[in-house]
Design an enzyme around this catalytic site. Structure first.
Site, PDB file in Angstrom:
ATOM      1  N   SER A 140       3.042  -8.906   3.287  1.00 19.54           N
ATOM      2  CA  SER A 140       2.431  -8.704   1.902  1.00 19.54           C
ATOM      3  C   SER A 140       0.782  -9.329   1.817  1.00 19.54           C
ATOM      4  O   SER A 140       0.021  -9.038   2.729  1.00 19.54           O
ATOM      5  CB  SER A 140       3.105  -9.210   0.617  1.00 19.54           C
ATOM      6  OG  SER A 140       2.826  -8.512  -0.587  1.00 19.54           O
ATOM      7  N   ASP A 192       7.122   1.673  -0.997  1.00 15.64           N
ATOM      8  CA  ASP A 192       6.533   0.499  -1.574  1.00 15.64           C
ATOM      9  C   ASP A 192       5.810   0.791  -2.909  1.00 15.64           C
ATOM     10  O   ASP A 192       4.771   1.498  -3.083  1.00 15.64           O
ATOM     11  CB  ASP A 192       5.475  -0.208  -0.500  1.00 15.64           C
ATOM     12  CG  ASP A 192       5.440  -1.788  -0.847  1.00 15.64           C
ATOM     13  OD1 ASP A 192       5.276  -2.081  -2.105  1.00 15.64           O
ATOM     14  OD2 ASP A 192       5.149  -2.440   0.203  1.00 15.64           O
ATOM     15  N   HIS A 224       9.153  -2.635  -1.151  1.00 13.65           N
ATOM     16  CA  HIS A 224       8.393  -3.987  -0.824  1.00 13.65           C
ATOM     17  C   HIS A 224       9.101  -4.976  -0.319  1.00 13.65           C
ATOM     18  O   HIS A 224       9.586  -5.996  -0.897  1.00 13.65           O
ATOM     19  CB  HIS A 224       7.506  -4.238  -1.931  1.00 13.65           C
ATOM     20  CG  HIS A 224       6.372  -5.326  -1.719  1.00 13.65           C
ATOM     21  ND1 HIS A 224       5.423  -4.948  -0.766  1.00 13.65           N
ATOM     22  CD2 HIS A 224       6.129  -6.610  -1.809  1.00 13.65           C
ATOM     23  CE1 HIS A 224       4.579  -5.852  -0.631  1.00 13.65           C
ATOM     24  NE2 HIS A 224       5.109  -6.943  -1.219  1.00 13.65           N
TER      25      HIS A 224
END
Length: 243
Positions: A140, A192, A224
């Site tokens: 991320s 996501d 995610h």
């Protein structure tokens, strides 16, 4: 300028550099190589609001199964206010102002964090591990850090891995000539809803247009997060670039 003053300035610069290296190492978890001596290194960065501890188990698995000869360094980002967190402070590599668009954001604090990661790379090189045996990786926001650090550094690293990441502040991105041949692995969940896969696709095209010649993009049916197949693919990539 007097010789005494010149020497003082040099000493202060050296102290500042050493102090910065020490500070980022103090915020890092180190998993030393299972197979000694360490002949490679992996710097693995967490996402927003997380810490090194959140990726400790995955790092240990990657090390044990794929690259036992590699030292893993897991830094924790500084605690700072984050706009999308209503201004409340949390661990963050840089400020995130909006969840609607990421590629053109200001990303306040990005350069400081990039300097921290560069210091970790320098530390590994000083320990005897060459740049082309060092991987920078992250999830991320940490994946964004791996792209902007690894591909703007004027050295060819062993590899860059971005899991559910994106090219942050792409308008300011300037790929180093030496980094154009660095192998890049980008992994992303098709569902996501935090870092949309479209941003991953746009990031891939941006770094390819900037000159990256070895970019692999893998997709997974997930949100995610990370999944076993992704960890397998990341491990296979590590084993390939730092055999």
């Amino acid at each position: 300028m007097s010789r005494a003053l010149s020497l003082l300035i040099v000493a202060l610069c050296a102290w500042t550099h050493a102090d910065k290296n020490d500070y980022i190492m103090m915020r890092s978890m180190v998993l030393d190589a299972v197979k000694q001596p360490a002949t490679a290194a992996v710097i693995l960065m967490h996402g927003l609001g997380d810490s090194a501890d959140g990726w400790k188990d995955s790092a240990a698995e990657l090390q044990r199964r794929f690259v036992p000869h590699a030292r893993f360094i897991l830094p924790t980002a500084k605690v700072q206010p984050v706009t999308v967190n209503n201004g409340y402070a949390c661990t963050s590599w840089y400020d995130i102002e909006s969840l609607s668009s990421r590629l053109e954001e200001k990303a306040t604090g990005l350069e400081d964090s990039r300097s921290d990661v560069d210091a970790l790379i320098d530390k590994q090189i000083e320990s005897g591990i060459p740049a082309d045996r060092i991987i920078v990786a992250g999830f991320s926001q940490g994946g964004a850090m791996s792209l902007v650090t690894g591909l703007q550094r004027p050295q060819r690293l062993a590899g860059v891995i971005s899991m559910s990441g994106y090219l942050v502040a792409s308008a300011r991105f300037n790929m180093a000539e030496e980094a154009k041949s660095t192998p890049v692995l980008m992994c992303h969940g098709t569902q996501d809803n935090v870092v949309r896969i479209e941003w991953g696709h746009e990031s891939r095209e941006a770094i390819k247009q900037a000159g990256a010649s070895d970019v692999e993009f893998k997709e997974y049916m997930m949100m995610h997060s990370a999944c076993p197949q992704e960890i397998q693919d990341v491990g296979d990539f590590m084993k390939k670039v730092i055999p």
